[in-house]
Design an enzyme around this catalytic site. Structure first.
Site, short mmCIF file in Angstrom:
data_model
loop_
_atom_site.label_atom_id
_atom_site.label_comp_id
_atom_site.label_asym_id
_atom_site.label_seq_id
_atom_site.Cartn_x
_atom_site.Cartn_y
_atom_site.Cartn_z
N LYS A 30 0.84 -1.20 0.00
CA LYS A 30 0.00 0.00 0.00
C LYS A 30 0.88 1.25 0.00
CE LYS A 30 -3.06 2.51 3.19
NZ LYS A 30 -3.73 2.46 4.52
N ASP B 74 -2.60 10.39 3.86
CA ASP B 74 -4.00 10.00 4.01
C ASP B 74 -4.72 10.95 4.96
OD1 ASP B 74 -6.41 8.71 4.06
OD2 ASP B 74 -5.76 7.13 5.44
N LYS C 253 -10.06 12.63 8.81
CA LYS C 253 -9.49 12.22 10.09
C LYS C 253 -9.45 13.41 11.05
CE LYS C 253 -6.32 8.77 8.10
NZ LYS C 253 -6.81 7.56 8.79
N ASP D 176 1.63 6.30 5.75
CA ASP D 176 0.63 5.36 5.25
C ASP D 176 1.09 4.66 3.98
OD1 ASP D 176 -1.78 4.16 5.91
OD2 ASP D 176 -2.99 5.50 4.67
N ASP E 289 -12.15 6.90 4.21
CA ASP E 289 -10.90 6.66 4.95
C ASP E 289 -10.51 5.19 4.94
OD1 ASP E 289 -8.69 7.37 6.41
OD2 ASP E 289 -9.70 7.25 8.36
N GLU F 288 -9.41 3.61 2.36
CA GLU F 288 -8.96 3.76 0.97
C GLU F 288 -7.85 2.78 0.58
OE1 GLU F 288 -5.64 4.94 2.96
OE2 GLU F 288 -7.68 5.53 3.44
N ARG G 56 -7.46 -0.38 1.09
CA ARG G 56 -7.97 -1.63 0.52
C ARG G 56 -8.50 -1.44 -0.90
NH1 ARG G 56 -12.09 -1.83 5.49
NH2 ARG G 56 -10.24 -0.76 6.33
#
Length: 506
Positions: free
Chosen positions: A271, A276, A283, A294, A353, A355, A357
Site C-alpha cells: 500500500k 492520508d 481524520k 501510510d 478513509d 482507501e 484496501r
C-alpha cells in the site's frame, strides 16, 4: 552509513576507540582474551566481576579505560545473558544497543572480538551478519532536516571492525557482513521513505525513488499512469486519487529469477498512500501528520526489491506499489459512491478513509489478470483496529492459503519480526455485504482488521494470498535493539527471507 569490515589479528593490537568483548551470564572469572586484559590492567576485570558490577546479564554494558596499556582506548564488556539461550537474533539486538551506547559517549571507531562458533553455536557467517545488521540498523538516524549545531557537533560511529584471531574464519565472516550490510541498506531505503514528509514523497517522487532503486539493482521497472488506470478500468484506485492534485502511480518492479518457469512467482504488493487525510471522511487533526507513513507497505516493497535484486533468488518476484494520495478535494469521492474495480466487482464506498484496501484491490486484480501472478503477499498500514488488537509489537497476518501464511510466519520468526495469524472465518464476510453493490469497503468497528483483510481477499481469485497489517509496527516511539524511533522498516527482512525460502524450496 557506518563502515563495517573484518580482519585477522590480535584484538588488543587494534587501534580503536573501544574494544567490545561479549560474555555470558554467570561469568565468575575472566578467561580467554579477558584474562589477558585483566593481567595487563591490574585485575580490573576480575574486580568488576567480584563486585557484581558485571555479571553478563543481557542488559549490562560496562566500560573502562585501558590507560595506554593496550591499543584500544577502552574496553566494553557486553552481557549476552544465558549461554543456552543465545542466538543470532540476540547478537543482532545487542550489537545495536552497544553501537548506540558507544556513539552516545563519542566513540568513533569500534572493534569487536569474534565469538567462536564452538562457544555460541552461531556460525561465523551468522555472527558477522548479525553484527552488521544490528550495528547499522541500530545506528540509523533521520536528521536530514535538522540544522547542525556549531557548539554541539553530531556524534557518529565511523567504523566497526570484527577481529578474528585466525584467518580461516574470515571468508565466512566477510560473507555474513556483506549480507548484513545489504539487508541494512534495504531497511534504510524503507525507513528513509517513510520518515520523509508527504510534501516530499508524493506518488511521483515515490515512483522516482523506486526507479532509482530498481535501476541500481538492475531490475526492470514499469510505472502505470492515470491514463493506463482508466484504460484498465481501475475504478477503485481512481476513486481514491480523485480528490488529489497529485497524479497516481502504479509501480511494478520485476526480478526475473526463474524465467524458464513463469509460474514460479510471487508478488509483494505494498500500500502506497503517500498521505492520508481520510478524504471526505476526514481524520481528526491530532496525529494526522503520522499519515505520511501510510505508504510504509509500499516503501517496504521497494526496500525488499533492492535486496532481492542483489541476492538474485531463483524465483520470479514482482514488487507492486499503488502510490496515491487521499485528499478531500472538490473532485473527491464521497461516502455512498459506488465504484467498479478492475475485476468487475462493484464497491460501495461507505467510508473514504478505508482507501488502502481500494487501491490494493485494483493493484492485485491487475497483476493476477495481466501478469499471471500465482502468489500474492500484500503489506499495508491498513487498520487502526490492528493497533488495538496487537499493539505496536506484532504484525497481524491473514490469508486464505494456509501454506503461504505458514511461509510468512516462518520467515518472520527467522528474522525476528514478530507476527501473529488472525482468523478470517466466512461469518465475518457478512459485515462487508452491501445493499447496493457487490461489497462495501468497511464492515464497521467489530473485527475491523479481519473484515478489511476479507475485503482484499475478494480480489485475489486465482492466486494464493496472505495479508500483513503493519499499522502497529511500521513506526516506533523509542529505540530498542535494532529498532529506532520513527520508521522501523518492518517487514523488509521478513519479505526478503520469505522470497529466499520459497526459492530454495523450488
Amino acid at each position: 552509513m557506518v563502515s563495517i569490515n573484518v580482519s585477522q589479528g590480535d584484538a588488543l593490537e587494534n587501534d580503536s576507540s573501544a574494544l567490545v568483548i561479549h560474555a555470558f551470564e554467570g561469568i565468575t572469572k575472566p578467561d580467554g582474551i579477558l584474562s589477558t586484559i585483566d593481567s595487563l590492567l591490574s585485575g580490573v576485570v576480575n574486580s568488576l566481576i567480584k563486585d557484581g558490577e558485571f555479571t553478563g546479564k543481557s542488559t549490562e554494558i560496562v566500560r573502562f579505560p585501558t590507560l595506554g596499556k593496550i591499543k584500544p582506548s577502552r574496553v566494553v564488556l557486553s552481557g549476552l545473558g544465558k549461554k543456552e539461550s543465545i542466538n543470532s537474533l540476540k547478537i543482532k539486538e545487542k550489537s545495536a544497543e552497544v553501537a548506540r551506547y558507544l556513539r552516545n559517549i563519542g566513540v568513533t571507531n569500534i572493534s569487536i572480538a569474534l565469538l567462536s562458533e564452538s562457544d555460541t553455536g552461531i556460525s561465523e557467517e551468522s555472527f558477522g551478519q548479525s553484527v552488521a545488521m544490528g550495528s547499522s540498523m541500530g545506528l540509523y538516524q533521520f536528521k536530514k532536516y535538522k540544522s547542525p549545531k556549531a557548539n554541539n557537533p553530531e556524534k557518529s560511529v565511523e567504523s566497526i571492525s570484527i577481529i578474528s584471531p585466525t584467518g580461516s574464519s574470515l571468508p565466512d565472516l566477510k560473507r555474513g557482513v556483506e549480507k548484513g550490510i545489504l539487508l541494512s541498506n534495504a531497511v534504510e531505503i524503507t525507513r528513509n521513505l517513510v520518515n520523509e514528509p508527504a510534501n516530499v514523497v508524493t506518488p511521483s517522487q515515490m515512483a522516482n525513488i523506486a526507479s532509482e532503486t530498481a535501476n541500481a539493482a538492475g531490475l526492470p521497472i514499469t510505472i502505470l499512469e492515470k491514463d493506463d488506470m482508466v484504460k484498465h478500468k481501475m475504478g477503485a484506485m481512481l476513486g481514491v486519487t480523485a480528490g488529489s492534485a497529485q497524479p497516481p502511480k502504479l509501480i511494478l518492479i520485476e526480478h526475473k529469477g526463474d524465467p524458464e518457469n513463469p509460474d514460479n512467482n510471487i508478488a509483494l504488493v505494498g500500500k502506497g498512500i503517500t498521505f492520508d487525510t481520510g478524504g471526505i471522511s476526514l481524520k481528526q487533526a491530532a496525529g494526522m501528520g503520522d499519515m505520511k507513513g501510510d505508504m510504509s507497505g509500499g516503501a517496504s516493497v521497494i526496500g525488499a526489491m533492492h535486496a532481492i535484486g542483489t541476492i538474485k533468488p531463483k524465483i520470479n518476484v514482482l514488487g507492486v506499489i499503488p502510490a496515491v494520495e487521499n485528499m478531500p478535494g472538490s473532485n473527491a469521492q464521497r461516502p455512498g459512491d459506488i465504484v467498479t474495480a478492475m475485476n468487475g466487482k462493484t464497491i460501495e464506498v461507505e467510508n473514504t478513509d478505508a482507501e488502502g484496501r481500494l487501491v490494493l484491490a485494483d493493484a492485485i486484480s491487475y497483476i493476477i489478470q495481466e501478469k499471471g501472478t500465482k502468489r500474492v503477499v500484500d503489506i499495508a498500514t491498513l487498520t487502526g483496529a490492528m493497533v488495538i488488537a496487537l499493539g505496536h509489537v506484532t504484525t497481524g497476518v491473514f490469508g486464505k492459503t494456509q501454506s503461504l501464511v505458514d511461509e510468512v510466519l516462518k520467515a518472520s520468526k527467522t528474522v525476528g519480526e514478530k507476527m501473529w495469524q488472525l482468523p478470517i472465518f466466512d461469518e465475518y464476510k457478512e459485515q462487508n455485504r452491501s445493499d447496493w453493490a457487490d461489497v462495501k469497503n468497511t464492515g464497521g468497528r467489530p473485527a475491523g482488521s479481519i473484515t478489511a483483510a476479507l475485503f482484499i481477499g475478494e480480489f485475489t481469485d486465482g492466486a494464493d494470498w496472505a495479508h500483513l497489517d503493519i499499522a502497529g509496527t511500521n513506526m516506533a516511539s523509542k529505540a530498542k535493539g535494532h529498532i529506532v524511533k520513527g520508521a522501523t522498516g518492518v517487514p523488509v527482512l521478513s519479505l526478503v527471507q520469505l522470497v529466499e525460502n520459497l526459492a530454495e524450496a523450488t
